[in-house]
Each structure stands twice: as C-alpha cells, then as structure tokens.
Design an enzyme around this catalytic site. Structure first.
Site, PDB file in Angstrom:
ATOM      1  N   LYS A 105      -9.282 -50.653  11.088  1.00  0.00           N
ATOM      2  CA  LYS A 105      -8.393 -51.491  10.084  1.00  0.00           C
ATOM      3  C   LYS A 105      -8.702 -53.046   9.929  1.00  0.00           C
ATOM      4  O   LYS A 105      -8.969 -53.565  11.178  1.00  0.00           O
ATOM      5  CB  LYS A 105      -7.145 -51.185  10.234  1.00  0.00           C
ATOM      6  CG  LYS A 105      -6.101 -51.826   9.237  1.00  0.00           C
ATOM      7  CD  LYS A 105      -4.532 -51.545   9.541  1.00  0.00           C
ATOM      8  CE  LYS A 105      -3.638 -52.263   8.587  1.00  0.00           C
ATOM      9  NZ  LYS A 105      -2.396 -51.798   8.780  1.00  0.00           N
ATOM     10  N   SER A 181       0.043 -50.340   4.752  1.00  0.00           N
ATOM     11  CA  SER A 181      -1.074 -51.151   4.490  1.00  0.00           C
ATOM     12  C   SER A 181      -2.503 -50.541   5.004  1.00  0.00           C
ATOM     13  O   SER A 181      -3.502 -51.224   4.682  1.00  0.00           O
ATOM     14  CB  SER A 181      -0.751 -52.482   4.997  1.00  0.00           C
ATOM     15  OG  SER A 181      -0.671 -52.543   6.568  1.00  0.00           O
ATOM     16  N   SER A 205       2.922 -48.533   8.418  1.00  0.00           N
ATOM     17  CA  SER A 205       1.553 -49.000   7.906  1.00  0.00           C
ATOM     18  C   SER A 205       0.527 -47.844   8.291  1.00  0.00           C
ATOM     19  O   SER A 205      -0.502 -47.826   7.378  1.00  0.00           O
ATOM     20  CB  SER A 205       1.268 -50.234   8.064  1.00  0.00           C
ATOM     21  OG  SER A 205       1.858 -51.230   7.320  1.00  0.00           O
TER      22      SER A 205
END
Length: 512
Positions: A105, A181, A205
């Site tokens: 990420k 996210s 997330s």
C-alpha cells in the site's frame, strides 16, 4: 568546530513582531516591548539546541535488497487503476514467502520507489527507507511487485474515488466502489495480479475494501505488527496488516511480519513472541464457540444478513458451536472511534504533528515532505480532508482535546464489553459491511458525494481499531454478483483464532 563558536540555528530566531503576533493570538498581546525582547533572546538561545541535534547523522532503517524505481503503468496494464508504481524487488532466496508476489500500500515506504499516499501534493516524493514490514517480507523470501494506490492520505474508507490518480474500480463491477482506503491492494489480489499485500488500517481501511473485493483482509491486534516507518494517521489506532486471497496466505504474511521491532515502535509489546500462525490452521473447530453479535446485523440488507448467518452456522460442520449474543455497546462503537480518528487526522495530518508523543523511529524525510505539501496546498485537499480540517479547528477552538480524550477513555469500556463476551466465546461474528458496494459517481463527484462516503461503511469495523482487537474479513458469498464479507474478531493477541475460523469457513465454502 570549537564548542564556543556560534552556529546558525536550524530554526531562525523569531522577530519581536512575530512574537507579538503569537502573544496576541493567545491572549497576552499586552506584553511590553522590553519583555518581548527578553523572550526573543531566550528563545533564540534555546534554538541552538536544534542546531546541535541537526549536526548528528540520523539513524535510519536498513535497505537490504537491490531495486530500481520501476514505472507508472499505463491503462492497458492498470485497467482497474489499482497500481501506483510497478517495480520488482526480489527478497531472500529462501523463506516462508518464497514464490509469493506482494503489493505494498502506498502509505508504506519502499526505498527508491516513488510514494504518493494517494495525494497529489505528495507526488514526486521518493523514500530512502524500507518500512520494517517491507524488510521482513523480503527477508522471508517475498518478491515485491510495486506500490498499490490508496485513497487521498488514506482518509476515505467508504469510497474509492478520492485518490489523486483517479477512481479505483471494483473488480466485480467497474461501475461500483472498491471501498477504501487500501483498495488498490484488494483489487490487485482479487484480479490475481499479486498473491499477498501489506496495507494499513485506522478505521477499517484493510477490511472494508477486502470485503467489497471478495478477499481476506486482517487488522491484527494493536501493536502485534510494527508500524515502523509507515505514514501515521493516529498512533493509537495505526495498524499494519496482511491481505491475501485466502486465510492460509494471510497467516503466512502475518507470521513473516509480526513481532517486536526493538524499541523502534512504542505501540508494541516487547514481551510477546508470535506463534507460527500458518502451522495452526487445520480446519478443526471442535470446541470453538462463535457468537453472532445481534447488534452487528441491525440495518443490514437482507441478502447480507442471510449470507453471513448461513456461513457462520455452517461452521458447526467443523465442530463449532454457534449462538447469538448481544453486545449493546457495539451500536455505539463507531461513534466512540470517530473522535479519535478525526482528532488524530487533524493533529497528525493537518497540523503536521506526525506521531509526536510516541517513542521510536520517525521517518523525518516523509514527515518533512508531507508537512510542506500540506501547508502549501490546503486548496488541493479533497472535500473529505477539508471537512476534517474544519471539524478539527472547530472542535479544537470550542472544546480543545476533551472529546478526543473522552473517546479514548470510553474506548476502555467498549473493550471491556467485547472482552466479557469473548470470555465465553472464542470469536464474535457479524457482517463486515451492511450494504453492497454503491455506484461510483459519474463525472466529477459533488461535495455531498465526497462527504457522504467517507465514514459510510465503518459501523462494524471501526470499534476494533479503537479497542485493538484482531479483526478479519473473509468472503461469505455473493449478493447480486457482489462480494459479501464476514467479520471475525477475537481477544487481543489471539490472532490465530480469527485465522482458524476463516480457514475453516473457506474449506466449507470452497468444497466441491
């Protein structure tokens, strides 16, 4: 240089006029000119300490494996807009992750590979460190394939259209949200482009996009996995965790990255040695008690309610006992978490106080770039961030940190409520998200669309960020062709139990 030689302070001394502005802002603007001059002299003297500190070379984090920056993939090899940068970093020749490809990420630094953290204001930044979890994955034999996109500064769990590089598309329906996210990671896994992903979770997330993309996403116990080097959002809720297509691979990645990082991350317990998670998944749930949390199903779409309950009840075939339980305080869990998430985002992101107050390693390069980017470009913030800026300013001016502090205190009551039930049950279960992924906006999203999406789907997940309990989502089936996640939670540091239950569920779900 002799110790008595004057050095230019790292921070230039303030002028008397600047000190008068500060004094006026805080209500003592009637300070005399002479007193302000005295303040100036003594503040300038203290600033010499900043110069002294700047003369020392900073300890840094190791970068052990050769790599090149990689490249931004074009649309043809990035059809769901899930990659930020593609690169290839080969880890150790042997290890439990040998042969596994990993996406990282884009809030987790990888040295030499550009990092944007979803925000246009950060574009062009290239870290010079590997986060500890990156080093551990490489040491375990993984091959890193690049950086997966995320929402703008990781602050939109309910949408997948705030990233500076454009909307991230759901792999099952490109017109729908992939969640956030950590949506880039979830999409790449669902598409089979990588085997594993490392992501971060402050309010859902990891688990939210994993649910809407049909993969496994785990928020481990708070402090189990070192957060060293990763972009912080709220230090008391920062979690790094594994994502994969199945629980076994999730356990492998957790095994590779979990454990104490010396004194580099004060979120961690120094006295805990993680077990070999991957060796403890055998599909047997004999004697395991599972509680279906009644409050977690309130307001669910009918198909989601049915799918999750059916999936849980089928675990009896592996020896589990499944019963309904009530945790009345769960209904308020997200409300308890939001002041901490919002307060943390305002303090650490908007004000630039990145991780201040914690003991450990600070990625000063990233902090400096982020701080400069934020202060030079508030107009570039998404409506989500502008809302949190205005909320933070208002609450700070009217109430200070009282509500943040009270939420932190009340979170202990929430943790106790879960622990009481987890004293009788090994895990508790509920839907990860109560509704199917919504349609993405067509054209430029309105302010309302931005603001409605930010915390829309956190009702069942955010509680466990503020309490620190391990929490994992696994696909329970499909409603109208869209994935539905089942959330499994256990006692703190009993991470293996959520993996065991998820693995047993997969054996039942996938049997031919």
């Amino acid at each position: 240089m002799a110790d008595n030689v004057y050095r230019t302070p790292a921070v230039q001394p303030p002028t008397v006029d600047k000190l008068r502005q500060i004094a006026t802002k805080y209500g003592f603007g009637d300070t005399s000119e002479k007193d302000l001059q005295d303040y100036q002299v003594h503040i300038s003297h203290l600033l010499k300490a900043y110069t002294k500190v700047s003369e020392y070379p900073e300890p840094t984090l190791p970068v052990n494996y050769p790599r090149t920056p990689g490249y931004r993939p074009g649309k043809e090899e990035n059809k769901h807009n899930a990659w930020y940068y593609k690169s290839e970093i080969k880890g150790a020749p042997n290890g439990i992750l040998s042969g596994k490809n990993v996406a990282i990420k884009d809030c987790i630094p990888v040295a030499g590979v550009p990092m944007m953290n979803g925000a246009t204001m950060m574009e062009g930044y290239v870290p010079d460190i590997d986060a500890t979890v990156v080093t551990r994955a490489l040491d375990a034999g993984a091959t890193i394939k690049g950086k997966a996109v995320c929402e703008f500064f990781c602050l939109s769990s309910g949408s997948s259209f705030t990233c500076g590089t454009g909307a991230i598309l759901n792999p099952f329906d490109k017109t729908r949200s992939a969640g956030g996210s950590s949506n880039g990671c979830a999409v790449l896994l669902a598409n089979g482009e990588v085997d594993l992903a490392l992501a971060a979770d402050q309010g859902g997330s990891i688990r939210l996009p994993a649910s809407w993309c049909g993969v496994v996403g785990m928020k481990p116990t708070f402090g189990l996995v070192p957060y060293t080097g990763v972009a912080t959002l709220e230090p008391t809720m920062d979690h790094v965790g594994p994502m994969a297509r199945n629980a076994k691979d999730c356990a492998l990645l957790l095994e590779a990255v979990a454990g104490c990082d010396g004194e580099l991350d004060s979120r961690q317990r120094y006295d805990y040695t993680p077990p070999k998670y991957s060796e403890m998944l055998n599909g047997d749930l004999k004697g395991v008690k599972i509680g279906l949390v009644k409050e977690g199903f309130v307001g669910c779409e009918g198909e989601i309610d049915l799918l999750v309950k059916e999936a849980a009840m089928k675990l009896t075939a592996k020896g589990a006992v499944v019963e309904e339980v009530s945790i009345s305080m769960h209904t308020d869990g997200a409300h308890i978490a939001v002041p901490v998430i919002a307060g943390g985002a305002y303090n650490h992101l908007i004000l630039g106080n990145s991780g201040i107050g914690a003991k450990g390693y600070y990625p000063t390069g990233m902090i400096s770039v982020g701080d400069r980017a934020m202060k030079s470009g508030y107009r570039e913030l998404t409506p989500t961030l502008k809302k949190l800026l205005m909320l933070g300013e208002y609450v700070n001016e009217t109430h200070g940190v009282k509500h943040y502090a009270r939420s932190q205190n009340v979170s202990r009551l929430l943790a106790e409520a879960y622990d009481r039930v987890l004293g009788d049950y090994d895990v508790i279960v509920m839907p990860t998200i109560k509704f199917k992924p919504p349609k993405l906006p067509t054209g430029e999203p309105s302010i309302h669309e931005y603001l409605s999406a930010v915390f829309a789907n956190i009702a069942n997940v955010a509680s466990f960020n503020v309490t620190g309990h391990p929490s994992l989502t696994v696909n329970a089936g499909f409603a109208e062709g869209l994935p539905v996640g089942m959330l499994i939670c256990a006692k703190r540091f009993n991470d293996v139990m959520v993996l065991r239950v998820a693995h047993a569920h997969e054996l039942i779900r996938d049997q031919k």
